[in-house]
Write an enzyme that holds these catalytic residues in place. Structure first.
Site, PDB file in Angstrom:
ATOM      1  N   LYS A   1       0.869  -1.171   0.000  1.00 11.97           N
ATOM      2  CA  LYS A   1       0.000   0.000   0.000  1.00 11.97           C
ATOM      3  C   LYS A   1       0.905   1.219   0.000  1.00 11.97           C
ATOM      4  CE  LYS A   1      -3.646  -0.079   2.492  1.00 11.97           C
ATOM      5  NZ  LYS A   1      -4.645  -0.120   3.569  1.00 11.97           N
TER       6      LYS A   1
ATOM      7  N   ASP B   1      11.085  -2.531 -17.395  1.00 11.80           N
ATOM      8  CA  ASP B   1       9.633  -2.325 -17.295  1.00 11.80           C
ATOM      9  C   ASP B   1       9.287  -0.874 -17.619  1.00 11.80           C
ATOM     10  OD1 ASP B   1       6.999  -2.991 -16.937  1.00 11.80           O
ATOM     11  OD2 ASP B   1       7.037  -2.828 -14.751  1.00 11.80           O
TER      12      ASP B   1
END
Length: 795
Positions: free
Chosen positions: A73, A182
């Site tokens: 989170k 990425d």
């Protein structure tokens, strides 16, 4: 290439042990003893009561959740000693398997050695037995992905300014023998000055010339052809290909390679043919031909790309050159003096900086060197307002503190930063010139209110966990199988079309890639259990306004793998020119097209395997495990990004784009209908009366479409919004006087969308506007409901 920086290597397939942040094998983390330093007296100007009740992590006061994934989170936080805003990525280590832990710690090690103005900075690492907290730079401008969705393609001058920064940062990584693997629009963040910040090094790795890598990492639309063929690669060349896709996306607003499914996408990538929009300059086209080269050996190096003509238009006297990292400045007497007044000893400051401890001492030093936050009153936190630190008796449940930080780096200002400035700079509701002193006893990382909300939503929406995409730059966690929760695709702001967010996965090496890619069977990916990577990762550094983590929004379920059906494509009629053909005129692609119905070219709903980042190792391990990856995700070309390839255009985009303004996604609370949150009850009106007529909407600085503005009274606008939400069966909760948290759809059918609607005031104008901000859900579902509501509002 510069002298190589030592970096411990990690075998990508070694799963027996995991290495901790400092590089030592760590079967069990032993908590350290808390500091023996005495508490410092409170500062005179201190915040008490409500703010002291906010949860803390170390020296950081947690504020809002800005990103969420399966195992992590991301929260917006404020450093209580300096007042600087940071993003804190909170990772639950107990949910990660040894492989995922290895990648996580490798990411941290890599981020510690990167110090570039266009790479998200890591300030501090706080580690406990069960949790890892990464304190990172907060990029308040959000993702480039969302910027393109909201504003459409960039003009080449602006794209050049951004691309120069991207190339500089990636080349810097390569000269340190680090490959990102990425690179995509979702992992490119924007700071408050609209400068690029590359995020998410979760799939990065060290490379050695002559030693090949064989793990397929990346999002398929950005993946190099050799990855689809299952070939081994050196490293930098796959980043170069991804940069070509990024450049094309910046300039055209769509992807060069896309398909209805993975098989079609693979075929197009291997053909290497892409459309050249009529408006693209010849110089830009020539640069693309150097980047998007099928043969990796012939693909240009970034040193060559830096000298390209297009890269240096308007910069003839300052040709782009490899970035030279400045010598570390550990002797800033001004900062050291300020820290001494806070209660730090000079010896511990010098020790932390020289030994690069990345602890609270180093983080404080680095943050003092960064631009102070500005408040609405124009005041900023000055040294006179900085507070002394106080050490609470219990800190982070016996945490082990280890934190990296980056030195103050001069920002490379975008050449065109003013042209598309849109981010919401409204600061947190903290009075100017405030001193923070007393740190309350460490509270739970997540407030009880949020936990209750999560449980309530799970109950009402088919036991699903609402996942919101974070803007963190922290890495994607290649995660172990999640046994329970199923997370809804994370939040991303889409103002129009269905340019879909790419998620990040890992595919096992050659054998698995053969099944998943070489045969081009999309089902091999959608059916395979692919571990879902923490979507919170990428958002780590991303701005609150944009509040999205750069990673996947994942729908993870326990049970059998899920088969994803991908929608079909209809090619637009807009004229284009293939890479080898001449240009043909066409209707202006700048017009964004959005309709209240499903777009005509929705390739992959968000989270689809085809849009996700793959990492070679996980397909093999997870074939017998439940599908943890995100559901399908639409392609960039679709929807708003597809505007460059589609001739149709409606005016609805003008209503939507301006509404998607970056703002801190507020942590959701009850989404169910309640009498207090529905317009059918009289309570909102009563609340308006109770709060008085003096309450006003907050003022935001960004461009509004005239169709989203009104001279109507803000309270009347709120009543109209609630009326339309009721008419469309939307659940909502009034979180603030002029802010609604809305929910629509069915989680079981992947149509659940969560968003915010806020009435805001336009600066210096006697007008108010409605701001839409997506929290979670697919781009298509959000576009449909947002367009419908916008059209029905009578403002």
């Amino acid at each position: 290439m510069s002298a190589r920086t030592p970096l411990p290597t990690v075998n990508e397939r070694d799963t027996e042990n995991h290495t901790s942040v400092d590089g030592y094998t760590e079967p069990h983390i032993q908590p350290t003893k808390s500091s023996s330093r005495q508490n410092i007296p409170r500062c005179r100007n201190s915040i008490t009561s409500a703010t002291d009740e906010q949860p803390h992590i170390g020296n950081y006061r947690l504020q809002k959740t800005i990103g969420k994934g399966n195992f992590a989170k991301v929260k917006l936080a404020r450093h209580v000693l300096t007042g600087r805003e940071v993003a804190v990525k909170i990772i639950d280590k107990t949910q990660l398997n040894p492989t995922s832990l290895q990648k996580l710690f490798r990411e941290v090690r890599i981020m510690k050695i990167l110090n570039h103005p266009n790479i998200v900075k890591l300030f501090e690492v706080i580690e406990t037995e069960k949790t890892l907290y990464l304190v990172m730079e907060y990029a308040s401008g959000g993702e480039v992905f969302d910027y393109l969705v909201a504003h459409g393609r960039m003009k080449e001058k602006e794209a050049r300014a951004k691309f120069r920064q991207i190339v500089s940062a990636v080349q810097y990584c390569h000269q340190k023998y680090i490959v990102h693997r990425d690179l995509k629009a979702e992992n490119l963040l924007l700071d408050g000055d609209m400068n690029i910040k590359i995020a998410d090094f979760g799939f990065s790795n060290e490379f050695t010339v002559g030693n090949k890598l064989d793990t397929f990492c990346g999002s398929p639309p950005y993946a190099a052809p050799e990855l689809f063929q299952g070939k081994k690669y050196d490293g930098p060349e796959v980043d170069v290909w991804s940069l070509g896709v990024i450049l094309y996306t910046l300039v055209s607003g769509s992807l060069p390679f896309d398909g209805q499914n993975l098989k079609e996408l693979r075929e197009r990538v291997l053909r290497g043919k892409y459309r050249i929009p009529f408006y693209m300059s010849t110089d830009c086209e020539n640069l693309l031909k150097k980047l998007l080269v099928l043969n990796p050996i012939k693909r240009g190096s970034l040193e060559q790309i830096m000298k390209d003509r297009w890269m240096n238009v308007g910069h003839e006297e300052e040709e782009l050159k490899p970035y030279t990292e400045p010598d570390p400045d550990f002797n800033d007497t001004k900062r050291i003096d300020i820290m001494v007044t806070m209660g730090f000893a000079r010896d511990e400051i010098n020790d932390a900086l020289i030994n690069q401890k990345y602890d609270e001492v180093m983080a404080t030093y680095i943050l003092l060197g960064r631009k102070p936050p500005e408040f609405e009153g124009g005041e900023s936190l000055s040294s006179g307002n900085l507070c002394q630190r106080s050490r609470p008796s219990s800190d982070l449940n016996n945490s082990t503190l280890q934190s990296p930080a980056h030195l103050k780096v001069q920002r490379s200002i975008s050449a065109n930063q003013k042209q598309r400035r849109f981010s919401d700079h409204a600061g947190p509701s903290i009075p100017p010139a405030v001193s923070y002193t007393k740190r309350p006893q460490a509270n739970s990382v997540e407030s009880e209110q949020k936990e209750e909300w999560d449980k309530d939503v799970a109950r009402k929406l088919g036991s699903t966990t609402v996942g919101s995409k974070s803007e963190m730059t922290a890495s994607p966690l290649v995660g172990p199988e999640r046994k329970k929760s199923s997370t809804i695709p994370s939040n991303n702001v889409y103002s129009g079309g269905s340019m879909a967010r790419r998620n990040t996965y890992v595919c096992e090496r050659t054998t698995d890639r053969y099944v998943a890619l070489q045969n081009g069977k999309d089902s091999s990916l959608t059916e395979m259990s692919v571990s879902s990577i923490s979507s919170a990762g990428s958002s780590v550094a991303s701005a609150v306004p944009s509040a999205r983590p750069r990673h996947q929004k994942s729908m993870s379920t326990s049970g059998h793998p899920i088969k994803v059906t991908l929608p079909t494509i209809k090619d637009g009629s807009e004229a284009y020119r293939p890479g080898t053909t001449q240009r043909v005129p066409a209707a202006s692609p700048s017009a964004h097209s959005i309709s209240t119905a499903t777009p005509d070219r929705t390739r992959f709903p968000r989270g689809s395997s085809s849009r996700s980042t793959f990492h070679g190792e996980q397909l093999r391990e997870r074939r017998s495990v439940a599908y943890n990856g995100p559901p399908a995700s639409p392609s960039h070309e679709t929807g708003a990004f597809a505007h460059a390839r589609r001739g149709t255009s409606t005016g609805i985009i003008s209503k939507i784009t301006s509404k998607f303004v970056r703002r801190d996604p507020s942590e959701g609370e009850a989404s169910g209908r309640t009498d207090t949150s529905r317009s059918t009850s009289g309570e909102p009106k009563e609340r308006d009366k109770e709060e008085g007529k003096d309450s006003k909407p907050r003022s935001l600085r960004f461009t509004w479409s005239m169709k989203t503005t009104s001279s109507m009274d803000p309270n009347d606008m709120m009543r109209e919004i609630r009326k339309v939400l009721d008419a469309n069966n939307c659940d909502y909760e009034q979180k603030e006087r002029f802010l609604l948290f809305c929910v629509h759809g069915d989680a079981r059918q992947d149509s659940l969308v969560q968003w915010e609607m806020e009435v805001c005031k336009l600066p210096r104008l006697s007008l108010n506007g409605v701001r839409f901000k997506r929290i979670s859900g697919t781009s298509i579902a959000f576009k449909n409901i947002a367009s419908k509501i916008a059209n029905e509002l009578k403002l």
